[in-house]
Write a protein that holds these residues in place. Structure first.
Motif, short mmCIF file in Angstrom:
data_model
loop_
_atom_site.label_atom_id
_atom_site.label_comp_id
_atom_site.label_asym_id
_atom_site.label_seq_id
_atom_site.Cartn_x
_atom_site.Cartn_y
_atom_site.Cartn_z
N ASN A 44 0.84 -1.20 0.00
CA ASN A 44 0.00 0.00 0.00
C ASN A 44 0.87 1.24 0.00
N SER A 45 0.57 2.18 -0.87
CA SER A 45 1.34 3.42 -0.87
C SER A 45 0.51 4.60 -1.36
N VAL A 46 0.85 5.75 -0.82
CA VAL A 46 0.34 7.04 -1.29
C VAL A 46 1.56 7.93 -1.42
N PHE A 104 -5.32 -3.53 -4.43
CA PHE A 104 -6.73 -3.47 -4.83
C PHE A 104 -7.03 -2.33 -5.81
N VAL A 105 -6.46 -1.15 -5.57
CA VAL A 105 -6.80 0.02 -6.37
C VAL A 105 -5.54 0.84 -6.67
N ALA A 106 -5.54 1.47 -7.83
CA ALA A 106 -4.44 2.36 -8.20
C ALA A 106 -5.03 3.56 -8.92
N GLY A 107 -4.42 4.71 -8.70
CA GLY A 107 -4.90 5.91 -9.38
C GLY A 107 -3.98 7.07 -9.13
N ARG A 108 -4.21 8.14 -9.87
CA ARG A 108 -3.41 9.34 -9.72
C ARG A 108 -4.28 10.55 -10.00
N VAL A 109 -3.89 11.65 -9.39
CA VAL A 109 -4.61 12.90 -9.59
C VAL A 109 -3.59 14.05 -9.56
N ALA A 110 -3.79 15.01 -10.43
CA ALA A 110 -2.89 16.16 -10.51
C ALA A 110 -3.06 17.05 -9.30
N VAL A 125 -6.69 4.36 2.44
CA VAL A 125 -5.63 3.37 2.38
C VAL A 125 -4.99 3.20 3.76
N PRO A 126 -5.15 2.01 4.37
CA PRO A 126 -4.43 1.76 5.62
C PRO A 126 -2.96 1.51 5.30
N ILE A 127 -2.07 2.18 6.02
CA ILE A 127 -0.64 2.05 5.76
C ILE A 127 0.08 1.90 7.10
N ASP A 128 0.76 0.79 7.29
CA ASP A 128 1.54 0.54 8.50
C ASP A 128 2.88 1.27 8.35
N LEU A 129 2.94 2.49 8.85
CA LEU A 129 4.10 3.36 8.64
C LEU A 129 5.24 3.03 9.60
#
Length: 143
Positions: A18-20, A45-51, A113-117
């Motif tokens: 998982n990443s953002v 599960f999901v991928a995407g991008r936004v400007a 997005v849950p992310i174990d940082l």
């Protein structure tokens, strides 16, 4: 001198895939003193991008958001401005931090997005911010 190199402003990721990430791409076309960037979400599960458009004031508010996160507070970054918003909840629903990217303006989509940082993630993000400011300081307007 402004570099053409892409620089990450944020890289929130874990061992589960998982990443953002927010990456600065270069000067914002047609807008003096601004930077073009993108938010990229990538999970199994999901991928995407936004400007995303960045100015010095937005980078300064990111520094303030990091201060609040370090103090144990959740943050909402860019939530009252045009464009996408980023929320970080330190104690998400799954027992780890949760990053929410909301794009109400263009796609009308929200991704959680849950992310174990890792432990030192805030310090790492201060270093990423410093690198962006150093590379683009001459280009950024003072506002």
């Amino acid at each position: 001198m402004v570099t053409a190199e892409r620089l990450d402003l944020t890289l929130l990721c874990d061992d589960e895939g998982n990443s953002v990430r927010i990456t600065v791409l270069g000067p914002l076309q047609g807008v003096a003193g601004g930077l073009s960037a993108e938010i990229v979400v990538d999970t199994p599960f999901v991928a995407g991008r936004v400007a995303l458009s960045l100015w010095r004031s937005r980078l300064n508010s990111w520094a303030e958001a990091l201060d609040r996160l370090e103090a144990g507070e959740d943050i909402a970054w860019l939530h009252v401005q045009r464009g996408p918003s980023l929320y970080i909840h330190l104690n998400g629903e799954r027992g780890c931090p949760e990053v929410v990217v909301e794009d109400d303006l263009v796609s009308m989509t929200t991704v959680r997005v849950p992310i174990d940082l890792p432990d030192a993630w805030i310090a790492t993000h201060r270093e990423l911010l410093a690198a962006v400011l150093e590379a683009w300081d001459g280009h950024l307007s003072q506002e």
